[in-house]
Design an enzyme around this catalytic site. Structure first.
Site, PDB file in Angstrom:
ATOM      1  N   SER A 256       0.832  -1.194   0.000  1.00 56.25           N
ATOM      2  CA  SER A 256       0.000   0.000   0.000  1.00 56.25           C
ATOM      3  C   SER A 256       0.870   1.250   0.000  1.00 56.25           C
ATOM      4  O   SER A 256       2.018   1.223   0.439  1.00 56.25           O
ATOM      5  CB  SER A 256      -0.883   0.024   1.248  1.00 56.25           C
ATOM      6  N   ASP A 257       0.300   2.348  -0.499  1.00 55.35           N
ATOM      7  CA  ASP A 257       0.875   3.641  -0.183  1.00 55.35           C
ATOM      8  C   ASP A 257       0.616   3.860   1.305  1.00 55.35           C
ATOM      9  O   ASP A 257      -0.167   3.164   1.936  1.00 55.35           O
ATOM     10  CB  ASP A 257       0.229   4.737  -1.046  1.00 55.35           C
ATOM     11  N   TRP A 258       1.295   4.848   1.875  1.00 52.68           N
ATOM     12  CA  TRP A 258       1.235   5.051   3.316  1.00 52.68           C
ATOM     13  C   TRP A 258      -0.154   5.546   3.742  1.00 52.68           C
ATOM     14  O   TRP A 258      -0.603   6.601   3.309  1.00 52.68           O
ATOM     15  CB  TRP A 258       2.329   6.027   3.746  1.00 52.68           C
ATOM     16  N   ASP A 259      -0.830   4.745   4.543  1.00 50.47           N
ATOM     17  CA  ASP A 259      -2.185   5.017   5.026  1.00 50.47           C
ATOM     18  C   ASP A 259      -3.214   4.877   3.913  1.00 50.47           C
ATOM     19  O   ASP A 259      -4.185   5.641   3.848  1.00 50.47           O
ATOM     20  CB  ASP A 259      -2.283   6.408   5.678  1.00 50.47           C
ATOM     21  N   ALA A 260      -3.029   3.891   3.043  1.00 50.42           N
ATOM     22  CA  ALA A 260      -3.966   3.674   1.937  1.00 50.42           C
ATOM     23  C   ALA A 260      -4.785   2.400   2.105  1.00 50.42           C
ATOM     24  O   ALA A 260      -5.475   1.992   1.184  1.00 50.42           O
ATOM     25  CB  ALA A 260      -3.206   3.619   0.605  1.00 50.42           C
TER      26      ALA A 260
END
Length: 721
Positions: A256-260
Site C-alpha cells: 500500500s501507499d502510506w495510510d492507503a
C-alpha cells in the site's frame, strides 16, 4: 564506453541469475521458512512496525525489511515512529533531477545510470526497497506530483522505467513502481473515485505498469490512494488479482501507499501483501495485524492467503539477498561517479525552447557583465516536494555556479526580482493563494541591474510550494508577478534570456514573445546550477525534449477543456478517454505553445533517405524504419528522432499518431549516421472493448519520422495484412 559495458554486463547478470532451477530452490526455501512460522510471525511480516520498517523474525534469520522513499535520491533518515528527520550527519545523498527531467533527456542510458547509482546508494544506506519510480500519466498540468512522474506518453514512460528498474535491481535493491493505478491528481487523492473506459485504462494508464512488471521484472508495486471504479485501489480485486497477478504474472510484493489501507478482509483477498503507514498508533491495530489474525481464526480469510503474502515478501527478500547478507552488494554513496551521473542527467534534460538570432550559447570571452535575476537563481529545491525530498550532499544554485565559473572574468550583478509569497499550509494548496502580488521595488532593482549589464538572465518558474505531493496547483500561470518582471527586464535589456525552473507545464505566451531566448531547466538536482550554466555558456549543448505538451492556456488541456478535473462529488470520469496529451492536440487540431517531444539545438540536423524495410507487413512482423541523420551545423549536438504511427482508417476513434520508437543520436559537426527505428506490428493494435482484447485492423498505417509531435520529417504509408 566503460559505463555502457558495465551496464550490459550487469543487465545480463540480472537476467540470467534466476534459472528455473534457481527459482525452484527459492520456492522450496520459502515454503520451508513458512512452515517454521507461527501465524503471529507471518502476520508480523505483512505490516509496518514503524514508518519504514517491517518486523524481523530473529530465530529464522529474517531481518527487519528497510524501505525508503527515493525515486531520484535516497531520502534522509526518519524517526521510527513520527515524520521528523533524525538529524543525522551521515545520511546525505546524491540528488538527481526528478522524473519529468529524466524523461526530458529521452536517454535510456541515463535512466540506467540513475538506477545503478540509486541502487548503490540505497545499499550503502542499508535499504532493501526503494519506493519508485513514480510513473503515473501526466493527465493535467496542475497535478502536484507531475514533477515526480515522467510523461504524458505511456511508451516513453515504459522505456525509461524498464531501464531504471532493471539497473536498480542489479544492486540487490527492490524497485517499487507506483502508484497503481490512476493517481493522476492530488486533489482529493485519498477518496476520489476514478472511472474511465477499459480502452483508456489499457492503452494509456496501464502500459507503464505492465512494462515495469513484465519487461523489467520489478519486485514491488505500490497501490494508489484513490478509488478505481468504486473501490479503493488497495482492495480492488480487478486491479490486484485479475490484472496484476493473473495477467501480468506479478510474483513480487504489492504494497500500500502510506495510510492507503481501509479494510482487512477485502484488501487481503484483493491481493495486497503489505500494509504501510496506517495512521493508528498501535501497530497491532493495523488492518493486516491483529484484525488479520482474527479474520484467519474466524475463517473469513484462509491462512493460505496469508502464506501467499509472506511468500511474496520472502521471494523479494531472497532475490535481493536480504536473507544472504554476506553476498549482497555493499554499495557506495556520494562518489565522483555518482555526482557525474547527476550532472549528465541535469545537462541532458535541459530543453531549448526559443533561440532567436543565436542568442545562445553566450560567448563568455567577450561578455563583460551579466545580470542574474530571480528568486530561483538562489533557491535550492532538492529538499522540497514531501516524500521525494532529498537531503543532498550539496546543491549548486545558478548564481553560485555562474559566480564560481565566471566571477573573476566579468561583473555579475544579482537582483532577486520577485519574492516567494507562497508557503506550505498543512499539505494543502492554500499557500498558493494571493501569490500574484507584483513587487515593484524588486522589479525596479532588477531593471537597474539589467540596464547596466551586457546580458540579463531571469531564473523564473515554480518551487515546491507549487510542484509538490499532497496538493495540486491552483492555476498554470507564473506566480509572484514574474510575468511583469520579465516584461520589464526585457524592455530594459533586449538580450534577456529566461530560464524556467519547474516540473509541470506553465503558461509562457506572455513572456516568450518578449525575449529572444527561452530555456526549460527543470529542477536540476544537486548539480542544477553547474548544468544550466554550462549549457548557457556553450560548454555543454542542450539536447532535451519536452516529455509533455505545453498548452497555451489551461483550457486547451483535454481534462480541463471537458470539465473533467478535479471531478464532482468526489468522482472523476476521464471524459477525454484515450486522447491524453499530444493525442488530444493532434486529433483535435489544437495548436499548443510547444508540442510534445519539442526541443531546439545549438546546431542543425538533416534527416534524409527515410525508408521502411517493406511496404506490406503481417501481424507477426517487425517494421524497420531506416534513415540517415547528419549534423549540418558547426557544433556538437544530439537529436532525438521520434517514430510515430497512425492508422489511416479505423473502425474506432484512434489518435492521429502515437509514439512507438525513438533514439537519441549524438553527432559531431559534419558527422552522419544511419539509424534504425523498429516497431512490432503487434504494437499497432488498439484495445477492442467488444472482444476484450487487442486488435489490429488490416489496412494502411502512416509511419511519421519526426523531431517532435508537430515537426514531421517524413510520412511513409505501409499496409498491414
Amino acid at each position: 564506453m566503460r559505463l555502457r559495458f558495465m551496464a550490459i554486463v550487469l543487465f545480463s547478470a540480472f537476467q540470467s541469475s534466476f534459472s528455473q532451477t534457481d527459482n525452484n530452490a527459492v520456492e522450496k526455501r520459502i515454503q520451508q521458512l513458512i512452515k517454521k512460522m507461527t501465524l503471529k510471525e507471518k502476520v508480523g511480516m505483512l505490516h509496518g512496525n514503524s514508518k519504514f520498517y517491517t518486523s524481523e523474525i530473529k530465530h529464522l534469520g529474517i531481518p527487519e525489511w528497510a524501505l525508503s522513499d527515493g525515486p531520484h535520491g535516497v531520502r534522509a533518515e526518519m524517526n521510527r515512529h513520527n515524520w521528523k528527520y533524525t538529524g543525522q550527519t551521515d545520511d546525505f545523498s546524491t540528488s538527481f533531477p526528478p522524473g519529468t527531467a529524466m524523461a526530458a533527456s529521452w536517454n535510456l542510458n541515463l535512466a540506467k545510470q540513475r538506477g545503478f547509482v540509486l541502487g548503490e546508494e540505497a545499499r550503502f544506506r542499508k535499504k532493501d526497497v526503494l519506493l519508485g519510480p513514480g510513473i503515473n500519466i501526466i493527465r493535467s498540468p496542475l497535478c502536484g506530483r507531475n514533477f515526480e512522474y515522467l510523461s504524458e506518453d505511456p511508451f516513453l514512460i515504459s522505456q525509461l522505467s524498464i531501464n531504471y528498474i532493471k539497473a536498480l535491481q542489479t544492486k540487490d535493491v527492490a524497485a517499487c513502481v507506483k502508484h497503481f493505478v490512476a493517481n493522476n491528481q492530488e486533489e482529493n487523492r485519498f477518496v476520489v473515485d476514478v472511472t474511465m473506459s477499459e480502452r483508456a485504462l489499457r492503452e494509456i494508464y496501464l502500459p507503464g505498469f505492465k512494462a515495469s512488471v513484465v519487461d523489467a521484472g520489478t519486485l514491488g508495486v505500490m497501490g494508489a490512494y484513490n478509488k478505481f471504479r468504486g473501490e479503493y485501489c488497495t482492495e480492488n480485486t480487478y486491479l490486484g488479482r485479475t490484472i496484476l497477478r493473473n495477467e501480468f504474472n506479478f510474483k513480487g510484493v504489492y504494497m500500500s501507499d502510506w495510510d492507503a489501507v481501509h479494510s482487512t478482509e477485502k484488501a487481503a483477498l484483493a491481493g495486497l501483501d503489505l500494509e504501510m503507514g496506517t495512521e493508528k498508533e498501535n501497530y497491532n491495530d493495523w488492518y493486516f495485524a491483529d484484525p488479520l489474525i482474527k479474520a484467519v481464526k474466524e475463517g473469513r480469510v484462509k491462512e493460505s492467503v496469508v502464506n501467499e503474502k509472506v511468500a511474496n515478501i520472502l521471494r523479494v527478500m531472497i532475490k535481493t539477498k536480504v536473507l544472504d547478507p554476506e553476498t549482497r552488494v555493499k554499495g557506495a554513496i556520494n562518489t565522483k561517479e555518482h555526482q557525474e551521473a547527476a550532472y549528465r542527467s541535469a545537462v541532458e534534460a535541459i530543453v531549448l525552447l526559443k533561440n532567436e538570432k543565436e542568442t545562445l550559447p553566450l560567448n563568455m570571452s567577450v561578455i563583460k557583465s551579466i545580470a542574474i535575476i530571480g528568486d530561483n537563481a538562489t533557491r535550492t529545491h532538492c529538499e522540497g516536494g514531501f516524500s521525494s525530498e532529498i537531503k543532498a550532499l550539496y546543491e549548486v544554485t545558478p548564481l553560485q555556479a555562474m559566480t564560481r565559473k565566471y566571477g573573476k572574468s566579468m561583473q555579475i550583478n544579482f537582483a532577486q526580482g520577485y519574492e516567494k509569497q507562497s508557503h506550505v499550509v498543512e499539505r494543502s494548496s492554500a499557500g498558493q493563494l494571493n501569490t500574484d502580488k507584483v513587487d515593484w521595488k524588486l522589479i525596479d532593482e532588477a531593471v537597474a541591474q539589467a540596464k547596466k549589464s551586457d546580458v540579463a538572465i531571469v531564473f523564473a518558474g515554480l518551487n515546491h510550494d507549487f510542484d509538490s505531493e499532497s496538493f495540486d496547483r491552483l492555476h498554470m500561470r507564473l506566480p509572484y508577478g514574474q510575468e511583469t518582471l520579465i516584461q520589464e527586464v526585457a524592455k530594459a535589456n533586449p538580450k534577456t534570456i529566461v530560464v524556467i525552473i519547474a516540473g509541470s507545464p506553465l503558461e509562457l505566451a506572455g513572456i516568450e514573445s518578449r525575449v529572444p531566448a527561452l530555456v526549460w531547466g527543470w529542477y536540476g538536482g544537486m548539480e542544477a546550477g553547474n548544468a544550466i550554466t554550462d549549457v548557457l555558456s556553450g560548454k555543454e549543448f542542450p539536447s532535451g525534449k519536452l516529455p509533455f505538451t505545453l498548452p497555451v492556456t489551461l483550457s486547451q488541456s483535454p481534462a480541463h477543456a471537458l470539465g473533467a478535473y478535479p471531478g464532482h462529488d468526489l468522482k472523476v470520469n476521464y471524459d477525454e478517454d484515450i486522447l491524453v496529451g499530444y493525442r488530444w492536440f493532434d486529433t483535435k487540431e489544437i495548436e499548443p505553445q510547444h508540442a510534445f517531444g519539442y526541443g531546439l539545438s545549438y546546431t542543425s540536423f538533416e534527416i534524409s533517405n527515410v525508408t521502411s524495410d517493406k511496404k506490406v507487413y503481417n501481424v507477426n512482423d517487425e517494421i524497420t524504419v531506416k534513415f540517415n541523420i547528419k549534423n549540418t551545423g558547426k557544433s556538437n549536438g544530439a537529436e532525438v528522432v521520434q517514430l510515430y504511427v497512425g492508422q489511416t482508417n479505423a473502425s474506432v476513434l484512434r489518435p492521429k499518431k502515437e509514439l512507438k520508437a525513438f533514439d537519441k543520436i549524438f553527432l559531431a559537426p559534419g558527422e552522419q549516421k544511419t539509424v534504425d527505428l523498429k516497431v512490432k506490428v503487434k504494437d499497432l493494435a488498439f484495445y477492442d472493448e467488444k472482444s476484450s482484447g487487442w486488435k489490429i485492423e488490416p489496412g494502411e498505417f502512416m509511419l511519421y519520422t519526426a523531431t517532435s509531435a508537430k515537426d514531421i520529417v517524413s510520412s511513409l504509408p505501409v499496409n498491414v495484412k
